[in-house]
Design an enzyme around this catalytic site. Structure first.
Site, PDB file in Angstrom:
ATOM      1  CB  SER A  33      -0.784   5.981   3.382  1.00  0.00           C
ATOM      2  OG  SER A  33      -0.133   4.847   3.934  1.00  0.00           O
ATOM      3  CG  ASP A 320      -0.028   0.120  -2.643  1.00  0.00           C
ATOM      4  OD1 ASP A 320      -0.027  -0.542  -1.593  1.00  0.00           O
ATOM      5  OD2 ASP A 320      -0.173   1.357  -2.656  1.00  0.00           O
ATOM      6  CG  HIS A 323      -1.339   1.518   1.054  1.00  0.00           C
ATOM      7  ND1 HIS A 323      -0.278   1.865   0.235  1.00  0.00           N
ATOM      8  CD2 HIS A 323      -1.212   2.273   2.173  1.00  0.00           C
ATOM      9  CE1 HIS A 323       0.442   2.800   0.819  1.00  0.00           C
ATOM     10  NE2 HIS A 323      -0.091   3.057   2.002  1.00  0.00           N
TER      11      HIS A 323
END
Length: 355
Positions: A33, A320, A323
């Site tokens: 991610s 978040d 990340h």
């Protein structure tokens, strides 16, 4: 006739899309991610970020990037004069786009095939490499089936690899779902992961790739998801350091044993730790919580759909609970692009692409 058409197309293509002198002709990205530019949008998985407030500072809005704006790989592409690499799973991806690079990264994916299974369907590293292999015939056709031109191209492109966080967060540290923590000591597990990466990098080398940038893991124990009160989770960080040490040793070994290769190691752990230890010189004031709305940092790590994020996003290190913000991504991008050997060993990206 077909060859003439292909060569004519290639001439027009190259004249339009040629990268600046010294830049690689393309950049191919493998990872999770931290690098996914939207692959998970097109596959059946729970790990998605194609909704607000993700992408609030990205020109196209929510694209599947797990940040408020650009990822580090996006910024590196800009520094190299390349477009953002399109996600492999996007059915609209064209051959000219493929020539300049493809993003294979998948959120929740790991080095191990089983990692992230609770998110249903992320694309593990081994499959990402297979997807690259599937891309090669399309590139080869752009060269009119000219093998020497294809070889020269593959020797010059830049491969970026940034993966492994999920093998800890969504595997080793989840004994309720995975048996790995009872099967392997932290040292044995780090060695297992790096052995798997070694096989995949050698596989890419055997396909013709010669320039690699391999990213270490950041201090996962210092993400809002893993904090113990206001303190970093030292147990998790010690595991990460075992992995990073083995990965750096692998990079040194590959440079010794893969002829004509250039493999570099980016010390993301050191880069991010510098920011978290002394944030104010970098412009950060909040490092212990994410900027977007997160219900419970440990259970619900992603942004709450439609929630209003903080206004001062450049002062937050994390978007978040896992990340980085675009601001922190920029530091990683800049230091891996032009940093000293203490950041990127033995070559930074600028040096790597000019070899």
């Amino acid at each position: 006739m077909g060859l003439l058409i292909n060569l004519g197309f290639l001439f027009l293509f190259l004249s339009k899309f040629m990268s600046p002198v010294g830049a690689p002709p393309g950049m191919f990205i493998f990872g999770d991610s931290l690098s996914d530019s939207g692959n998970n949008n097109f596959i059946p998985t729970l790990a998605k970020s194609n909704y607000p407030p993700y992408g609030i500072d990205f020109p196209q809005g929510p694209t599947g990037r797990f940040s408020n704006g650009k990822l580090a790989v996006d910024m590196i592409a800009e520094m190299l004069g390349l477009p953002f690499a399109p996600p492999f799973t996007d059915p609209s991806m064209s051959d000219p786009q493929i020539f300049q690079g493809v993003n294979y990264a998948s959120a929740a994916a790991g080095i191990l095939d089983e990692t992230g299974k609770e998110y249903m369907g992320p694309i593990p590293l081994s499959k990402q490499i297979d997807n690259f292999r599937q891309t090669l015939p399309r590139i080869y056709s752009l060269f009119g089936q000219n093998a020497s031109a294809m070889t020269s191209y593959l020797n010059k492109v830049l491969v970026m690899v940034s993966i492994g966080s999920n093998d800890y967060l969504n595997n080793y540290l989840r004994p309720d779902l995975y048996p790995t923590s009872s099967q392997y000591t932290p040292l044995a597990f780090s060695n297992l992961l790096v052995q798997q990466i070694a096989q995949q990098l050698v596989g890419l080398y055997n396909m013709g790739i010669r320039r690699f940038m391999v990213y270490a893991l950041g201090p996962l124990g210092c993400t809002p998801n893993q904090l113990m009160g206001q303190n970093c989770n030292d147990r998790v960080n010690q595991m990460v350091m075992l992995f990073n040490s083995a990965l750096r040793s692998l990079v040194i070994d590959l440079n010794l044993h893969l002829p004509a290769s250039a493999v570099s190691y980016a010390d993301v752990y050191g880069m991010v730790s510098d920011v978290l230890i002394n944030p104010s010189p970098y412009g950060f004031s909040v490092t212990s919580q994410g900027c977007c709305g997160v219900e419970n940092g440990r259970v619900q790590w992603s942004c709450i759909a439609g929630a209003a994020p903080c206004n001062n996003r450049n002062s937050y290190a994390f978007w978040d609970s896992l990340h980085p913000t675009e601001a922190l991504n920029r530091i990683v991008a800049q230091r891996s692009f032009m940093g000293p050997q203490s950041d990127v060993y033995p070559f930074n990206i600028q040096q790597l692409v000019s070899i």
